[in-house]
Design a protein around this motif. Sequence first.
Motif, PDB file in Angstrom:
ATOM      1  N   CYS A   1      -6.291   5.544  -1.761  1.00 36.55           N
ATOM      2  CA  CYS A   1      -6.264   4.101  -2.049  1.00 36.55           C
ATOM      3  C   CYS A   1      -6.969   3.326  -0.941  1.00 36.55           C
ATOM      4  O   CYS A   1      -7.783   2.430  -1.195  1.00 36.55           O
ATOM      5  CB  CYS A   1      -4.825   3.621  -2.200  1.00 36.55           C
ATOM      6  N   GLU A   2      -6.637   3.689   0.291  1.00 32.46           N
ATOM      7  CA  GLU A   2      -7.262   3.045   1.452  1.00 32.46           C
ATOM      8  C   GLU A   2      -8.781   3.218   1.384  1.00 32.46           C
ATOM      9  O   GLU A   2      -9.548   2.272   1.616  1.00 32.46           O
ATOM     10  CB  GLU A   2      -6.690   3.728   2.703  1.00 32.46           C
TER      11      GLU A   2
ATOM     12  N   CYS B   1       1.728  -0.565  -4.870  1.00 33.71           N
ATOM     13  CA  CYS B   1       0.446  -0.439  -4.149  1.00 33.71           C
ATOM     14  C   CYS B   1      -0.623  -1.287  -4.831  1.00 33.71           C
ATOM     15  O   CYS B   1      -0.806  -1.208  -6.053  1.00 33.71           O
ATOM     16  CB  CYS B   1       0.016   1.021  -4.101  1.00 33.71           C
TER      17      CYS B   1
ATOM     18  N   TRP C   1       0.870  -1.178   0.000  1.00 33.29           N
ATOM     19  CA  TRP C   1       0.000   0.000   0.000  1.00 33.29           C
ATOM     20  C   TRP C   1       0.904   1.225   0.000  1.00 33.29           C
ATOM     21  O   TRP C   1       1.886   1.284   0.756  1.00 33.29           O
ATOM     22  CB  TRP C   1      -0.889  -0.017   1.241  1.00 33.29           C
TER      23      TRP C   1
END
Lengths: 506, 506
Positions: A463-464, A489, A457
């Motif tokens: 993104c999370e 990621c 990540w």
Amino acid sequence: MAQKVKTAITPTREEDYPEWYQQVVKAADMAENSPVRGCMVIKPWGYALWENIQHELDDMFKASGVKNAYFPLFIPLRFLEKEAEHVEGFAKECAVVTHHRLEKGPNGGLVPGGPLTEPLVVRPTSETIIGDAFAKWVTSYRDLPLLINQWANVVRWEMRTRIFLRTSEFLWQEGHTAHATAQEARDRTSMMLTVYARLAEELLAMPVLRGSKSPAERFPGAVDTQCIEAMMQDRKALQAGTSHFLGQNFAKASGIRFQNAEEKEELAWTTSWGASTRLIGGVIMTHGDDDGLVLPPRIAPAQIVLLPIAHKEEDRPNVMAYVDQLAAELGQTLYHGRPLRVEVDRRDIGGARGWEWIKKGVPLRLEIGPRDIASDAVFVGRRDKAHKEKSAMGRAQFIAQVGGLLDEIQANLLARARAFREANTRPIDDRGEFYAYFTPQNAEKPEIHGGFAMAHWCGAAECEGKIKEDLTVTVRCIPFDAPEEAGRCICCGKESRRRVVFAKAY
Amino acid sequence: MAQKVKTAITPTREEDYPEWYQQVVKAADMAENSPVRGCMVIKPWGYALWENIQHELDDMFKASGVKNAYFPLFIPLRFLEKEAEHVEGFAKECAVVTHHRLEKGPNGGLVPGGPLTEPLVVRPTSETIIGDAFAKWVTSYRDLPLLINQWANVVRWEMRTRIFLRTSEFLWQEGHTAHATAQEARDRTSMMLTVYARLAEELLAMPVLRGSKSPAERFPGAVDTQCIEAMMQDRKALQAGTSHFLGQNFAKASGIRFQNAEEKEELAWTTSWGASTRLIGGVIMTHGDDDGLVLPPRIAPAQIVLLPIAHKEEDRPNVMAYVDQLAAELGQTLYHGRPLRVEVDRRDIGGARGWEWIKKGVPLRLEIGPRDIASDAVFVGRRDKAHKEKSAMGRAQFIAQVGGLLDEIQANLLARARAFREANTRPIDDRGEFYAYFTPQNAEKPEIHGGFAMAHWCGAAECEGKIKEDLTVTVRCIPFDAPEEAGRCICCGKESRRRVVFAKAY
């Protein structure tokens, strides 16, 4: 009748895990929902488990220099507002006291009366009210470190509740410390996480991953939130304890200042750390099987239950005397420094009796009838083995080996849980594989998915957030022991230097 | 400096008893007022005292078959209203939760949001919410007796508060039991009163009178309220524990019904009983002196403090090693079945150090310097004696006799308190004498009055009310051990058959 029943709990874990959980809680008589929305009643068997967890944690806290104290249940609104992120994080789930008496209403019934000039919030956590006390207690570096813990109830108004796991009121401990340096506070943060990890692994037989939360998952107002994360049998993660390095955020909000050795004023560095009755849910979902609760011996309310068997009335006095004598002897035996906890079930209710104790998860069941007594033996059933698999042991041999037997069960449970977690944890580098891993294969069982994914990540909140939205999967922790490793990621493909733990979570 | 100070606490008890009390609490660092109206912060020294009281009571409860559980903090209004006298008794002091979140108000600040459809009362006591659970748990006579206790915080919105004695939030335990017959419930009521009396006398060294309350002073909803009453040093009474026989009142209100052995449905008989952090106030006012707190050894957070003395730096390592070794040895010594609680105070701050421990009430202070070590001796100060009265004892002798010494202090404190109560208790038969006894002699010290009066009372609420109005004196209890004796009511002169205890009270 036992033969006809395939499992003591209906449904089985595979059939319906969430419902299995509720049925285990009920069958073990641990807790129940109360008429107060989202609040539970913890029944004696559940509460005794909590008391054992309390004793063990409390001893570890005290050994590390922490002292217990008690702070008010109510927090004035202006205190909560002192730390902006903090109040933002809790505002949506606060129970608010606005009146201080009841009076006759227009319809004759009682209504709230005596409005308060300032509303009081029932503590969701106590950083702000304890910070206010610390500000008074600390004046010099000689007053530091200040190491305080409180055992208390807290209230977070949850919309979707589940017994032990997420309730509007729960019991917990919250530790709060203040230090002269950032390093000392960081060290205390880690030290208390280690205490939680030891509780989880050594006492609850619940293997945990240790790491830091991502910024999005941090405690509101913390600089670093460290956590232990365990895998439940449905492969979801349970956060089982957190320890926060609060930097100087709360010291600033509450005015915790001290004169250092050079007589200059500084802000203190604080930490807070907590574990709650949710741990009981973790024990249930780590070890329970289709016959009910399975308890790790170290924290079982009863480690041994004695079941006297006397089909003929004339055998009864003799059998009872033998059993009482054995119970007394066992009760004086120490197991890890504490007297063994022994129950004797005198009821004459047939096979249902043994099943009750299976469902309650007691590690060792001892059946003792006239024939066993004649050969000075006991008939031993272990909760970590199939219920029919029982074996005779000489009485003296049993007493001599009981500690070892319990340790063996304890170790088995831990090893089993660890193997399960390992079998359901996978490094994933491909985005498609990642999405497939977390996508239920069977629409009727949306809870069945892969488990833990160790994936790269980039650290970006976007993104999370996207993964959370798409899959209801979150970064559970950035593990302390993850090696530096170049990768990309799982979401955006940008460079990343370490893997983090992704999972669905309670 | 110690020599110049006449007493460690200013004012003395004689000068201003209420203020002396506050100063003792402060000097011993036991608790403080919080920014939340009427709520206290219990600091580690005060909380440790509470923990010791908890352990002792909890052991006694469990030995009598009681199990711990936990019930919700919040009580729906409709539950409280089920028992008319009960709600009437508590309505004026209820904290009421009306909202479940905070939201942005018109001025930008946070205000209560999310109104609840039914207000929730923060428990002032839990008969109604526990009764609701009992109604579900009890179906047959086989489910009885049901013996439950909870350790909890409760809130009673008090207008005039005083640390430990009367606070809006306090910690307590509340036991609740249900039985098949009135006699069994009455027996349990008495049994638990005996537990409280044992706690008070054997552990807190606080002599108590046992009896029943007059109807006016009963717990709201009870048929009989039994109590223990202690005399404080200002000759006022402190109610130190109560045990209520509730008849079928709460069983009716909550629907606690069972099938008896003849398969007929009956209402259960219930009891409730409680003791709280107010006991700590009782300990302070029973034993404290003008140098501060004096603790009964059985419940002291530390029974012994070791004070290493090393004026020369080169002596330090040797003295510290000796002291640590002694502390370790004492910490392994059992006193009434529990390890001795030992503190070592390493600070090099001169005479102030010894005084701190005097003010904290530690039973035994051991000064240990190079000369003591040379003769393998310790220099012992006892908190029940004058602070200058210290004596040397051989180390081995001290270890051998420490339990006996502590028992002697414990017994001294009890005997002293008993003698004080007896000296300040008087049978009074004359109304004029009764009024004079309770009328302050000195207008500047309205708290100084006679003490306990054993006087006849006809049983009429009018007489009780008149005395309360005229003198702020109440019937503390109708003692169990009062002999039948013909006499005349101290108020109206009508016939009476036994004396009751009249006193001013906290």
